[in-house]
Scaffold this active site. Sequence first.
Site, PDB file in Angstrom:
ATOM      1  N   GLN A   1     -13.240  -5.237  -6.841  1.00 10.65           N
ATOM      2  CA  GLN A   1     -12.913  -5.755  -5.504  1.00 10.65           C
ATOM      3  C   GLN A   1     -14.083  -5.526  -4.558  1.00 10.65           C
ATOM      4  O   GLN A   1     -14.447  -6.405  -3.779  1.00 10.65           O
ATOM      5  CB  GLN A   1     -11.647  -5.088  -4.973  1.00 10.65           C
ATOM      6  CG  GLN A   1     -10.410  -5.508  -5.771  1.00 10.65           C
ATOM      7  CD  GLN A   1      -9.140  -4.848  -5.280  1.00 10.65           C
ATOM      8  OE1 GLN A   1      -9.171  -3.957  -4.436  1.00 10.65           O
ATOM      9  NE2 GLN A   1      -8.020  -5.270  -5.830  1.00 10.65           N
TER      10      GLN A   1
ATOM     11  N   LYS B   1      -4.352   3.235  -6.234  1.00 10.71           N
ATOM     12  CA  LYS B   1      -3.798   1.897  -6.515  1.00 10.71           C
ATOM     13  C   LYS B   1      -2.546   1.699  -5.647  1.00 10.71           C
ATOM     14  O   LYS B   1      -2.394   2.361  -4.630  1.00 10.71           O
ATOM     15  CB  LYS B   1      -3.493   1.769  -8.016  1.00 10.71           C
ATOM     16  CG  LYS B   1      -4.749   1.813  -8.889  1.00 10.71           C
ATOM     17  CD  LYS B   1      -5.640   0.625  -8.656  1.00 10.71           C
ATOM     18  CE  LYS B   1      -6.912   0.677  -9.460  1.00 10.71           C
ATOM     19  NZ  LYS B   1      -7.875  -0.344  -9.044  1.00 10.71           N
TER      20      LYS B   1
ATOM     21  N   ASP C   1      -5.831  -1.411 -14.746  1.00  8.94           N
ATOM     22  CA  ASP C   1      -4.464  -1.698 -14.283  1.00  8.94           C
ATOM     23  C   ASP C   1      -3.408  -1.410 -15.347  1.00  8.94           C
ATOM     24  O   ASP C   1      -2.210  -1.505 -15.078  1.00  8.94           O
ATOM     25  CB  ASP C   1      -4.349  -3.166 -13.853  1.00  8.94           C
ATOM     26  CG  ASP C   1      -5.069  -3.419 -12.531  1.00  8.94           C
ATOM     27  OD1 ASP C   1      -5.353  -2.448 -11.800  1.00  8.94           O
ATOM     28  OD2 ASP C   1      -5.353  -4.597 -12.232  1.00  8.94           O
TER      29      ASP C   1
HETATM   30  C1  S3P Z   1      -8.970  -6.403  -9.059  1.00 11.04           C
HETATM   31  C2  S3P Z   1      -9.735  -5.292  -9.247  1.00 11.04           C
HETATM   32  C3  S3P Z   1      -9.162  -3.957  -9.536  1.00 11.04           C
HETATM   33  C4  S3P Z   1      -7.716  -4.056  -9.992  1.00 11.04           C
HETATM   34  C5  S3P Z   1      -6.913  -4.976  -9.120  1.00 11.04           C
HETATM   35  C6  S3P Z   1      -7.497  -6.382  -9.153  1.00 11.04           C
HETATM   36  C7  S3P Z   1      -9.641  -7.688  -8.759  1.00 11.04           C
HETATM   37  O1  S3P Z   1      -9.204  -3.165  -8.360  1.00 11.04           O
HETATM   38  O2  S3P Z   1      -7.126  -2.773  -9.994  1.00 11.04           O
HETATM   39  O3  S3P Z   1      -5.577  -5.030  -9.560  1.00 11.04           O
HETATM   40  O4  S3P Z   1      -8.984  -8.747  -8.851  1.00 11.04           O
HETATM   41  O5  S3P Z   1     -10.836  -7.660  -8.448  1.00 11.04           O
HETATM   42  P1  S3P Z   1     -10.470  -2.227  -7.992  1.00 11.04           P
HETATM   43  O6  S3P Z   1     -11.579  -3.105  -7.617  1.00 11.04           O
HETATM   44  O7  S3P Z   1      -9.976  -1.396  -6.855  1.00 11.04           O
HETATM   45  O8  S3P Z   1     -10.738  -1.428  -9.236  1.00 11.04           O
END
Ligand code: S3P
Length: 434
Positions: free
Chosen positions: A171, A344, A317
């Site tokens: 993210q 999370k 996840d």
């Molecule tokens: C996601 C990245 C992950 C994941 C989330 C979706 C994404 O989060 O846990 O459900 O779509 O880029 P993080 O970037 O916080 O690891």
Amino acid sequence: MNVTYCISPGGKLTGTIKVPGDKSISHRSIMLGAIAEGVTEVSGFLEGEDALSTMNAFRAMGVRIDGPHHGRVTIYGVGKHGLTAPKQVIDCGNSGTTMRLLSGLLVGQGFEVILTGDETLLKRPMARVADPLKQMGALIETKEGGRPPLAIHSTSALNSITYTLPMASAQVKSAVLLAGLYANGVTTVIEPEVTRDHTERMLEAFGYKPTINGNSITVDNTAILHATTISVPSDISSAAFFMVGAAISEGSDLIIKEVGINPTRDGVIKILELMGADIRLLNITHVGGEKVADIHIKYKPLKGIHIPEELVSLAIDEFPIIFIAAANAQGKTVLSGAEELRVKESDRIQVMADGLVSLGINAVPTPDGMIIDGGSYHGGTINSHGDHRIAMSFSIAALKASSAITILNCQNVATSFPGFDKLARSTGLEISVL
Ligand code: S3P
């Protein structure tokens, strides 16, 4: 609305199923489709609340989006500079991906916007995106402790940066890359470990190829995106519940169709294989730059393992359901290097450990993981703390419990997996919804 699940103990999972579309890819299809030139057609779109939050955000910024109708969405792209200031605060609901990726995309738009969310999202850390964006010259404010709501103010120009991510986060990586599409010069993100690369792949599908060198990804503001057709594969994170359910319950034999098995997302398959699961990948193909396969999984006793740390970000996840696999394995399973689980939708280390202990499993939380002794367990009442993946994980755990499991606060399952209970019932789980 408060939703409670009641699951009778026992059973096995059989049949051929398809789980809903990938959440990460669905979000990105709307975001990139909105700022592309032309009309983008999406199929297999996840009609879950999180992806709908992203869709509504872009509608509020003047983008015409038709659908979803049975997973079909049409996005009338407004081009890179065509978004308009929303009249109201944008509500990202429960969706961290919406808030973090939008922050990156919106800091270069030249208008004011406020991003807010539900009670859970308002507790999640946003400094991780605000900090690098501020380094780029963005005017972005968080509340105390780096929490949402986020206020983005108009700025005349963004500077490019080279940013080394302090944590493995797709993210944050995506937020900086999306801002980089609007920044003067060349923006590079360096990852400590590989994380999901859907943003990079989808930029390429829209006709702009980021430069990728090992763990470094570079974009610039020459990018012009061209509308395309996107077929969203089924979400491996949703498939994982059924994979583990079939792996742990005697007599199970299940096929999950057309699941995305992007190598940055396939950690759950590798971890289950290391635990001895009987998994086969059938009909492997590529759809729109993403690897897809049918997953065939049958019951086979699992063994406890030390989970290799290099698989953590590839399965980030899936740990709630991997903990359920570990509770059903013979011997000890040890996870470390997964402190991100604490931030999370809930603190997934603490909430899962509490739930497992209340069922009679010896589960010891550590700062960055958990140690679980596999064994038999009874039923009981679990509080999912409004975390969709905790609710679905304990539903699957009931397959091996000696008495019924009741799970409180399951309403957020609709954020990622609408129809979970119905699909689960069709495979053999005796789940009822109150
Ligand atoms: C996601 C990245 C992950 C994941 C989330 C979706 C994404 O989060 O846990 O459900 O779509 O880029 P993080 O970037 O916080 O690891």
